[in-house]
Design a protein around this motif. Structure first.
Motif, mmCIF file in Angstrom:
data_model
loop_
_atom_site.group_PDB
_atom_site.id
_atom_site.type_symbol
_atom_site.label_atom_id
_atom_site.label_comp_id
_atom_site.label_asym_id
_atom_site.label_seq_id
_atom_site.Cartn_x
_atom_site.Cartn_y
_atom_site.Cartn_z
ATOM 1 N N LEU A 289 40.149 28.408 41.874
ATOM 2 C CA LEU A 289 40.355 29.823 42.280
ATOM 3 C C LEU A 289 40.002 30.736 41.115
ATOM 4 C CD1 LEU A 289 40.210 31.671 44.853
ATOM 5 C CD2 LEU A 289 42.485 31.996 44.598
ATOM 6 N N VAL A 290 39.033 31.666 41.257
ATOM 7 C CA VAL A 290 38.985 32.884 40.435
ATOM 8 C C VAL A 290 38.909 34.153 41.285
ATOM 9 C CG1 VAL A 290 37.411 34.052 38.766
ATOM 10 C CG2 VAL A 290 37.398 31.361 38.863
ATOM 11 N N ILE A 291 39.580 34.999 41.089
ATOM 12 C CA ILE A 291 40.013 36.126 41.640
ATOM 13 C C ILE A 291 39.329 37.369 40.902
ATOM 14 C CG2 ILE A 291 41.875 37.703 42.597
ATOM 15 C CD1 ILE A 291 43.914 35.527 42.669
ATOM 16 N N ALA A 292 38.402 37.848 41.565
ATOM 17 C CA ALA A 292 37.743 38.909 40.843
ATOM 18 C C ALA A 292 37.408 39.964 41.770
ATOM 19 C CB ALA A 292 36.363 38.575 40.221
ATOM 20 N N VAL A 293 38.274 40.553 42.552
ATOM 21 C CA VAL A 293 37.640 41.386 43.900
ATOM 22 C C VAL A 293 37.897 42.702 43.665
ATOM 23 C CG1 VAL A 293 39.163 39.696 45.419
ATOM 24 C CG2 VAL A 293 40.402 41.505 44.220
ATOM 25 N N GLY A 294 38.027 43.021 42.245
ATOM 26 C CA GLY A 294 37.488 44.613 42.019
ATOM 27 C C GLY A 294 38.646 45.275 42.251
ATOM 28 N N ALA A 295 38.375 46.800 42.632
ATOM 29 C CA ALA A 295 39.212 47.989 42.673
ATOM 30 C C ALA A 295 38.832 48.634 43.841
ATOM 31 C CB ALA A 295 39.765 48.804 41.756
ATOM 32 N N TYR A 296 39.623 49.786 44.342
ATOM 33 C CA TYR A 296 39.329 50.564 45.390
ATOM 34 C C TYR A 296 39.249 52.114 44.839
ATOM 35 C CZ TYR A 296 39.091 47.012 49.161
ATOM 36 O OH TYR A 296 38.809 46.130 49.671
ATOM 37 N N ASN A 297 38.816 53.116 45.398
ATOM 38 C CA ASN A 297 39.123 54.241 45.003
ATOM 39 C C ASN A 297 40.437 54.959 45.112
ATOM 40 O OD1 ASN A 297 36.182 55.182 44.777
ATOM 41 N ND2 ASN A 297 35.975 54.374 46.963
ATOM 42 N N ARG A 298 40.866 55.505 44.249
ATOM 43 C CA ARG A 298 42.249 56.002 44.099
ATOM 44 C C ARG A 298 42.376 57.419 44.470
ATOM 45 N NH1 ARG A 298 46.351 55.699 38.818
ATOM 46 N NH2 ARG A 298 48.130 55.986 39.896
ATOM 47 N N THR A 299 42.902 57.535 45.606
ATOM 48 C CA THR A 299 43.233 59.117 46.380
ATOM 49 C C THR A 299 44.526 59.858 45.725
ATOM 50 O OG1 THR A 299 43.816 58.287 48.329
ATOM 51 C CG2 THR A 299 41.588 58.524 47.821
ATOM 52 N N PHE A 300 45.214 59.143 45.289
ATOM 53 C CA PHE A 300 46.636 59.511 45.038
ATOM 54 C C PHE A 300 47.453 60.413 46.095
ATOM 55 C CE2 PHE A 300 44.053 60.031 41.244
ATOM 56 C CZ PHE A 300 44.587 59.711 40.435
ATOM 57 N N SER A 301 47.249 59.638 47.468
ATOM 58 C CA SER A 301 47.624 59.984 48.553
ATOM 59 C C SER A 301 47.734 61.566 48.695
ATOM 60 C CB SER A 301 49.227 59.502 48.536
ATOM 61 O OG SER A 301 49.396 58.222 48.357
ATOM 62 N N ILE A 302 46.584 62.123 48.377
ATOM 63 C CA ILE A 302 46.326 63.411 48.728
ATOM 64 C C ILE A 302 45.771 63.658 50.077
ATOM 65 C CG2 ILE A 302 45.109 65.448 48.070
ATOM 66 C CD1 ILE A 302 44.977 64.605 45.279
ATOM 67 N N LYS A 303 46.244 64.549 50.997
ATOM 68 C CA LYS A 303 45.949 64.595 52.299
ATOM 69 C C LYS A 303 44.468 64.981 52.388
ATOM 70 C CE LYS A 303 47.664 66.739 56.618
ATOM 71 N NZ LYS A 303 48.575 67.612 57.365
#
Length: 632
Positions: A289-303
């Motif tokens: 198995l190779v895990i290379a799912v990348g990342a998501y946008n970071r919003t810092f939990s700002i409403k």
């Protein structure tokens, strides 16, 4: 003297020859000459035939820079290669900003995953990983062929959506206070008719206007993607202004008066729909198995960020941005719209002064200075571009002189650069900044960094960095083992980000069959690093550094080569107006020379010869005829 030809003799000879051939492979039964029995293999050939061995199944998660680069360099004849991704394509992320404004066509920045031969592709999300049984739990990323109730929304959201539909069936208030005719006439069988009407509505394909531009089909974002990217339509957001307890009395009155079914009486339907969705899950076994799912946008939990901002991570985001830019132009061209409202619509803001934000604001400036000025001459002077960042400099990861050059370039292009700003919230059309107050916008693109995906957070048995939650690997990119409940590890950052000492070695215990394009020494999460790791891992899996699992002396000689060593090849950013900056260990460049180098590098870095030709061809077409301003 001619010899007469005996055709009967010739036929007998041919028959005898054929029987002799058969006797070499078959033995005739003594009792009955009409039945044949295959002769032993030893009488046919002395060579022993081996049964075909099953190839190990190598599963790659993700089709981004890590997963797709690995796929391109992997020797697929050694493995049964399987790739799992919610996207059917690889996106050339450095060129997405150009696709968003029509400088390049979308097909020039995308590579279809299925075009790779000898690969099995699963268009699905990975919801769970069981390391002990080597099993993945997958959910198809495409909608089901038939459905009665949308299975991707939660029970509460389904009840709220049904409640809204029932309200509309009972009649809604018009602007003058009059009530519209009932969609379902009240009678004793109203419950059954309401249920039938709702089911017929759910079966019909719908064109739902997206909050971020474009149209959705009859299927909303899956729950685990909505949690990261935010709600896509207003219909998905339950009403927060009126509590269920407040509306229950009015609903009961309407239900009793018109014989309609109450929303609280529909949990069984919602639960049945969720059960149908559970039935869509399936399992996939793996050997490696190779895990290379990348990342998501970071919003810092700002409403309000997820609901009101656009992102730029893949081609779908770029298309939404393009849609929104042209949509605001069409809205602002209305002859009776006040100029103040036009200025609000034509206020385009980018939050994040990194490479993605800087390249996007530069491309939008070029688009506004050329095509918009020509097609919308009266609106071009009203456009205002703003870039906001919490740091004290634009592109602060570059050399200070390059960062100052980029800022000066933006200011010269009349781009409002706001640094050291704190975002407190986002509302529809309004960005709230602590230092400046409310900033109206028609388009807000959020590009402030990345965070780990929900899958990475849910994985058990692999160590993760405590702050970023990235998977940790050893120097051979193997995932580090962890006891359950002890996955989080705190690492000290290196003296200079992205340049850790290569001579350090990881001595932690790692899995022999699981690799991850994470890191042990907190390297920068860039496309360059992911691509370099993928190429190195491909060399290991291809056996170029000794066969995996081999304890031979020859394999031990390759041990040092298996250690991944990162060497930065430099960084570059396009600033627009045929200007760019380039930083490398050898020399730094600015201006048109850096811009030409940027274009040449990313043309060559395309994953196929098709796109290596399409990208420069697209630039040539744009330079000759202008950008594409169609909205689709």
């Amino acid at each position: 003297m001619s010899v007469p030809i005996s055709y009967g003799s010739i036929l007998r000879q041919l028959k005898q020859h054929h029987q002799n051939k058969l006797h070499a492979q078959y033995r005739l039964f003594s009792s009955t000459p009409l039945y044949w029995q295959k002769a032993p293999a030893s009488t046919i050939s002395t060579a022993t035939s081996k049964a075909p061995t099953r190839k190990e199944r190598l599963v790659v998660l993700g089709s981004g820079w890590g997963g797709y680069t690995l796929l391109k360099h992997l020797d697929k004849s050694k493995y049964e290669t399987v790739i799992v991704s919610p996207n059917t394509y690889f996106a050339m992320t450095p060129l997405l900003a150009q696709a968003a404004v029509g400088t390049l066509d979308f097909r020039a920045v995308m590579e279809p995953v299925r075009s790779n031969g000898d690969v099995t592709f699963h268009h699905a999300w990975v919801d769970a990983l069981d390391i002990q049984t080597r099993t993945l739990k997958l959910m198809p990323a495409y909608p089901p062929s038939f459905r009665e109730v949308d299975p991707t929304v939660s029970l509460q959201e389904q009840q709220h959506e049904v409640h809204a539909q029932l309200q509309s069936q009972l009649g809604r208030n018009t602007d003058n206070g009059e009530r519209l005719p009932h969609a379902v006439p009240p009678h004793s069988d109203g419950k059954r008719q309401a249920r039938v009407a709702l089911e017929e509505q759910s079966r019909a394909p719908a064109r739902i206007p997206e909050a971020k531009g474009g149209y959705a089909t009859s299927f909303k974002k899956p729950v685990h993607r909505r949690d990261v990217e935010g709600m896509s339509t207003a219909s998905e957001v339950p009403s927060a202004s009126v509590s269920p307890a407040t509306t229950r009395g009015a609903d009961d009155k309407l239900t009793q008066q018109h014989g309609m079914v109450h929303p609280d009486d529909l949990p069984r339907i919602a639960e049945a729909a969720m059960a149908q969705e559970q039935g869509r899950y399936y399992e996939l076994k793996f050997d490696k198995l190779v895990i290379a799912v990348g990342a998501y946008n970071r919003t810092f939990s700002i409403k309000g960020v997820k609901e009101n901002a656009w992102f730029l991570k893949d081609a779908q985001n770029a298309r939404s941005i393009r849609w929104r830019i042209l949509e605001t132009l069409e809205q602002a061209s209305h002859p009776e719209l006040p100029e103040e409202d036009k200025r609000k619509l034509l206020s385009w803001v980018v939050v994040g002064g990194g490479p993605t934000g800087a390249e996007l604001i530069g491309e939008i400036h070029d688009f506004a200075s050329n095509e918009i000025k020509r097609i919308f001459p009266t609106l071009a002077p009203l456009i205002k571009l703003t870039i906001v960042d919490s740091a004290g400099a634009i592109l602060h990861t570059f050399d200070e002189r390059l960062s100052q050059y980029a800022r000066a370039k933006f200011l010269n292009n009349r781009i409002d650069v706001r640094l050291k700003r704190t975002i407190t919230g986002v509302e529809p059309g309004v960005l709230h900044i602590k230092e400046d107050g409310a900033l109206p916008f028609g388009l807000l693109v959020w590009s402030t960094g990345i965070t780990s995906s929900p899958l990475i957070r849910s994985i058990k048995g692999i160590k993760k960095e405590k702050r970023s939650l990235n998977l940790l690997t050893d120097d051979q990119l193997r995932a580090l083992k962890a006891e359950e409940g002890q996955e989080l590890v705190e690492l000290a950052p290196p003296p200079k980000p992205g340049v850790p000492p290569n001579e350090s070695r990881c001595t932690e215990e790692a899995y022999e069959n699981i690799w991850a394009l994470g890191d042990w020494r907190m390297m920068p999460a860039t496309a360059q690093v992911a691509s370099a790791k993928a190429k190195h891992l491909a060399s290991i899996l291809n056996g170029e550094m000794g066969e995996l699992g081999s304890n031979s002396t020859a394999a031990a000689a390759y041990q040092d080569q298996r250690y991944f060593k990162y060497s930065s090849r430099g960084a570059m950013t396009n600033l627009g107006s045929s200007q760019a900056i380039f930083e490398s260990p050898v020399a730094n460049m600015t201006g048109r020379t850096a811009w030409l180098l940027w274009r040449g590098a990313y043309s060559w870095m395309s994953m196929s010869w098709r796109n290596r030709l399409l990208v420069p061809w697209g630039w040539l077409v744009t330079a000759t005829f202008g950008r594409d301003v169609s909205r689709f």
